[in-house]
Write an enzyme that holds these catalytic residues in place. Structure first.
Site, PDB file in Angstrom:
ATOM      1  N   VAL A  11    -111.799 -35.513 -24.302  1.00  0.00           N
ATOM      2  CA  VAL A  11    -110.901 -36.264 -23.424  1.00  0.00           C
ATOM      3  C   VAL A  11    -111.426 -37.681 -23.174  1.00  0.00           C
ATOM      4  CG1 VAL A  11    -109.969 -36.346 -21.077  1.00  0.00           C
ATOM      5  CG2 VAL A  11    -110.039 -34.181 -22.308  1.00  0.00           C
ATOM      6  N   ASP A  30    -122.435 -41.362 -22.000  1.00  0.00           N
ATOM      7  CA  ASP A  30    -122.781 -39.955 -22.163  1.00  0.00           C
ATOM      8  C   ASP A  30    -124.292 -39.806 -22.067  1.00  0.00           C
ATOM      9  OD1 ASP A  30    -120.842 -37.550 -23.565  1.00  0.00           O
ATOM     10  OD2 ASP A  30    -122.998 -37.169 -23.399  1.00  0.00           O
ATOM     11  N   PHE A 152    -102.841 -34.729 -20.549  1.00  0.00           N
ATOM     12  CA  PHE A 152    -101.981 -33.702 -21.158  1.00  0.00           C
ATOM     13  C   PHE A 152    -102.047 -33.811 -22.677  1.00  0.00           C
ATOM     14  CE2 PHE A 152    -100.151 -34.782 -16.996  1.00  0.00           C
ATOM     15  CZ  PHE A 152    -100.116 -33.531 -16.396  1.00  0.00           C
ATOM     16  N   LEU A 153    -103.225 -34.185 -23.187  1.00  0.00           N
ATOM     17  CA  LEU A 153    -103.371 -34.446 -24.624  1.00  0.00           C
ATOM     18  C   LEU A 153    -103.465 -33.148 -25.409  1.00  0.00           C
ATOM     19  CD1 LEU A 153    -106.230 -37.102 -24.381  1.00  0.00           C
ATOM     20  CD2 LEU A 153    -103.761 -37.471 -24.253  1.00  0.00           C
ATOM     21  N   ARG A 154    -102.703 -33.104 -26.499  1.00  0.00           N
ATOM     22  CA  ARG A 154    -102.870 -31.983 -27.431  1.00  0.00           C
ATOM     23  C   ARG A 154    -103.858 -32.397 -28.503  1.00  0.00           C
ATOM     24  NH1 ARG A 154     -97.306 -31.867 -29.882  1.00  0.00           N
ATOM     25  NH2 ARG A 154     -97.668 -34.026 -29.303  1.00  0.00           N
ATOM     26  N   LYS A 207    -101.417 -30.252 -13.292  1.00  0.00           N
ATOM     27  CA  LYS A 207    -102.088 -30.011 -14.576  1.00  0.00           C
ATOM     28  C   LYS A 207    -102.171 -28.510 -14.881  1.00  0.00           C
ATOM     29  CE  LYS A 207    -104.724 -30.010 -18.070  1.00  0.00           C
ATOM     30  NZ  LYS A 207    -105.041 -30.805 -19.200  1.00  0.00           N
ATOM     31  N   ALA A 255     -93.823 -18.041 -32.251  1.00  0.00           N
ATOM     32  CA  ALA A 255     -94.593 -16.809 -32.059  1.00  0.00           C
ATOM     33  C   ALA A 255     -95.803 -16.829 -32.979  1.00  0.00           C
ATOM     34  CB  ALA A 255     -93.704 -15.608 -32.362  1.00  0.00           C
ATOM     35  N   GLY A 260    -104.927 -20.044 -28.097  1.00  0.00           N
ATOM     36  CA  GLY A 260    -106.366 -20.233 -27.926  1.00  0.00           C
ATOM     37  C   GLY A 260    -106.615 -21.669 -27.523  1.00  0.00           C
ATOM     38  N   CYS A 263    -108.130 -25.372 -23.605  1.00  0.00           N
ATOM     39  CA  CYS A 263    -107.450 -25.511 -22.307  1.00  0.00           C
ATOM     40  C   CYS A 263    -106.744 -24.256 -21.807  1.00  0.00           C
ATOM     41  CB  CYS A 263    -106.439 -26.646 -22.384  1.00  0.00           C
ATOM     42  SG  CYS A 263    -107.212 -28.253 -22.459  1.00  0.00           S
TER      43      CYS A 263
HETATM   44  C1  UDX Z   1    -102.959 -27.971 -24.602  1.00  0.00           C
HETATM   45  C2  UDX Z   1    -101.766 -28.672 -23.927  1.00  0.00           C
HETATM   46  O1  UDX Z   1    -100.658 -28.712 -24.850  1.00  0.00           O
HETATM   47  C3  UDX Z   1    -102.155 -30.057 -23.476  1.00  0.00           C
HETATM   48  O2  UDX Z   1    -101.072 -30.665 -22.788  1.00  0.00           O
HETATM   49  C4  UDX Z   1    -103.347 -29.914 -22.544  1.00  0.00           C
HETATM   50  O3  UDX Z   1    -103.752 -31.115 -22.002  1.00  0.00           O
HETATM   51  C5  UDX Z   1    -104.498 -29.254 -23.267  1.00  0.00           C
HETATM   52  O4  UDX Z   1    -104.075 -27.983 -23.741  1.00  0.00           O
HETATM   53  P1  UDX Z   1    -104.094 -27.971 -27.001  1.00  0.00           P
HETATM   54  O5  UDX Z   1    -104.951 -26.888 -26.462  1.00  0.00           O
HETATM   55  O6  UDX Z   1    -104.733 -29.088 -27.736  1.00  0.00           O
HETATM   56  O7  UDX Z   1    -103.251 -28.650 -25.818  1.00  0.00           O
HETATM   57  O8  UDX Z   1    -103.069 -27.326 -28.022  1.00  0.00           O
HETATM   58  P2  UDX Z   1    -101.568 -26.797 -28.019  1.00  0.00           P
HETATM   59  O9  UDX Z   1    -100.839 -27.479 -29.099  1.00  0.00           O
HETATM   60  O10 UDX Z   1    -100.974 -26.840 -26.680  1.00  0.00           O
HETATM   61  O11 UDX Z   1    -101.783 -25.278 -28.474  1.00  0.00           O
HETATM   62  C6  UDX Z   1    -102.517 -24.345 -27.697  1.00  0.00           C
HETATM   63  C7  UDX Z   1    -102.462 -22.970 -28.313  1.00  0.00           C
HETATM   64  O12 UDX Z   1    -101.160 -22.413 -28.255  1.00  0.00           O
HETATM   65  C8  UDX Z   1    -102.848 -22.933 -29.806  1.00  0.00           C
HETATM   66  O13 UDX Z   1    -103.652 -21.795 -30.053  1.00  0.00           O
HETATM   67  C9  UDX Z   1    -101.519 -22.826 -30.521  1.00  0.00           C
HETATM   68  O14 UDX Z   1    -101.611 -22.221 -31.777  1.00  0.00           O
HETATM   69  C10 UDX Z   1    -100.730 -21.987 -29.539  1.00  0.00           C
HETATM   70  N1  UDX Z   1     -99.274 -22.177 -29.647  1.00  0.00           N
HETATM   71  C11 UDX Z   1     -98.714 -23.367 -29.304  1.00  0.00           C
HETATM   72  C12 UDX Z   1     -98.481 -21.134 -30.094  1.00  0.00           C
HETATM   73  O15 UDX Z   1     -98.958 -20.039 -30.414  1.00  0.00           O
HETATM   74  N2  UDX Z   1     -97.132 -21.334 -30.181  1.00  0.00           N
HETATM   75  C13 UDX Z   1     -96.536 -22.516 -29.836  1.00  0.00           C
HETATM   76  O16 UDX Z   1     -95.299 -22.595 -29.919  1.00  0.00           O
HETATM   77  C14 UDX Z   1     -97.354 -23.559 -29.390  1.00  0.00           C
END
Ligand code: UDX
Length: 433
Positions: A11, A30, A152-154, A207, A255, A260, A263
């Site tokens: 982040v 850091d 809210f970063l992915r 959040k 699905a 995982g 977050c």
């Molecule tokens: C997430 C949130 O989207 C982000 O806003 C937050 O700040 C941090 O956590 P991230 O963990 O990077 O981001 O990934 P994300 O794309 O949200 O996916 C999380 C998990 O859900 C992954 O394991 C993904 O495979 C799973 N997922 C996501 C599904 O199984 N199906 C979906 O439709 C979407």
């Protein structure tokens, strides 16, 4: 604006580089001297598309620098961001705030003039109050405001998410702090990004509520997928059919093997604990956590099913180990449940992931291969766990020739059942009954 970013993890590094790209002067700090030394040489410690070029450009243009020493950066800063880790505390699921508290203590002794302290780390409701107490106690005359500004970063799309967010949430009642935050995010006014100003506790909760809702949405479609299998329906069409309803929306309805990452698993658990402590339990989220844990463990059973229930002596080829594509992150990846379960059932596992190098330490006994075709060679079955783009375009005839038996378990629905069957595979996927 002058920004000090404490914590150069995922982040902190992405936010620091993006703020620099907005035109601000940013110092990323850091304690890990090795990491800072590597960053100074242009080495990016994480895999995030576009981040290396962004860091390189902003360093070159003099807006971004790295340091182990917080003193100068904090003294000069208009805003000091706390972007340190808040991992799950071992054993009880509460967020471990020791790094946040340590950062607050450190900042307190260094600030000079009005300073906005911003928490970017995901922290439980009330942490802003704690930070304020820590700083006030350590430095009674300091002029500061503590603001919550969750990210809210992915992963894999973090730069895009930072620069074109759906919204920015800022939790503070302090007018001077609001002005600083407005200035920091000013480049986003151009594309009319909503900046949602709220109280600090509300912002902290937004959040967790956002992540919990998304985890719930995924878990919902995963359960619908199981039902689709039982009644002969297609979950992708159900997702489309409900997702076109604007009240539901079509995102996060894929699905799969269960969510995982860094977050959702830790934040849902921490929210459950907060709610229990507040005597306002979130039973929906408690259930979501439980269903997801069980689901990840159950996925190995699907592989056993295609091999008549017996994996003894069988070779399983695994494609994809990271928790999702376009990241090297292995945290709470479904593969960490699935692969050991396959091994426990007597299988030998050979695997390939383009970036999940850490898996080598986390998954003992697995033969790591150099590419997808090496990973499927001689396999009795292949399992697709992560939907990397390169797995969507495999030479399927070559793959079939290499495999011992043409069994494919596709946990991400990247192939079409009729097509796979026509090509002679025994193919199973998620929710396509
Ligand atoms: C997430 C949130 O989207 C982000 O806003 C937050 O700040 C941090 O956590 P991230 O963990 O990077 O981001 O990934 P994300 O794309 O949200 O996916 C999380 C998990 O859900 C992954 O394991 C993904 O495979 C799973 N997922 C996501 C599904 O199984 N199906 C979906 O439709 C979407």
């Amino acid at each position: 604006m002058r920004v000090a970013m404490i914590g150069t993890g995922y982040v902190g590094l992405v936010s620091g580089a993006c703020f620099a790209d907005f035109g601000h002067d940013v110092v990323c700090i850091d304690k890990d001297a090795g990491k800072i030394a590597r960053l100074k040489q242009g080495e990016i410690p994480i895999f995030e598309p576009g981040l290396d070029a962004l860091v390189e450009r902003n360093v070159r243009e003099g807006r971004l620098s790295f340091s182990v020493d917080a003193a100068d950066a904090v003294r000069n800063a208009d805003a000091v961001f706390i972007a340190v880790g808040t991992p799950s505390r071992r054993g009880d699921g509460y967020a471990d705030l020791s790094y946040v508290h340590a950062a607050a203590e450190e900042i307190a002794g260094l600030m000079d003039g009005f300073t906005v302290i911003v928490t970017k780390s995901t922290v439980p409701v009330g942490t802003g109050d704690e930070i304020e107490d820590i700083v006030r106690k350590a430095s009674p005359n300091a002029d500061f405001a503590v603001v919550s500004n969750p990210e809210f970063l992915r992963e894999g799309a973090a730069i895009e998410d930072f620069k074109r967010p759906d919204r920015v949430v800022v939790g503070t009642d302090d007018e001077r702090a609001k002005a600083v935050m407005n200035e920091l995010y000013r480049p986003l006014f151009l594309n009319e990004t909503p900046i949602v100003f709220t109280g600090r506790r509300t912002s902290e909760l937004i959040k967790y509520a956002a992540n919990a809702f998304l985890a719930l949405k995924i878990t919902f479609i995963n359960e619908i997928a199981d039902l689709c299998e039982a009644v002969g329906a297609d979950v992708q069409q159900v997702a489309r059919g409900i997702g076109l309803d604007k009240r539901i929306g079509n995102k996060f309805l894929n699905a799969g093997p269960g969510y995982g990452g860094s977050c959702f698993p830790k934040d849902t658990l921490a929210l459950v604990r907060t709610a229990q402590d507040a005597k306002a339990p979130l039973r929906l989220i408690e259930t979501t956590v439980e269903i997801n844990d069980v689901r990840k463990k159950a996925m190995a059973g699907r592989v056993a099913d295609v091999l008549e229930g017996d994996l003894t002596g069988k070779v399983i080829g695994v494609l994809g180990l990271t928790f999702k594509p376009n990241t090297d992150d292995m945290r709470d990846a479904p593969s960490l449940d699935i692969v050991p379960a396959l091994q426990a059932m007597g299988a030998t596992v050979q695997a390939y992931d383009p970036e999940g190098h850490e898996a080598r330490q986390m998954l003992p006994g697995v033969a790591f291969k150099a590419g997808p075709y090496e990973a499927v060679e001689g396999a009795d079955a292949v399992v697709i766990i992560t939907e990397w783009d390169q797995f969507r375009a495999l030479d399927l005839d070559r793959m079939k020739t290499l495999m011992k038996s043409p069994n494919v378990v596709d946990l991400r629905n990247i192939y079409r059942p009729d097509d796979m069957r026509a090509r002679g595979f025994r193919y199973s996927s998620i929710g396509r009954g």
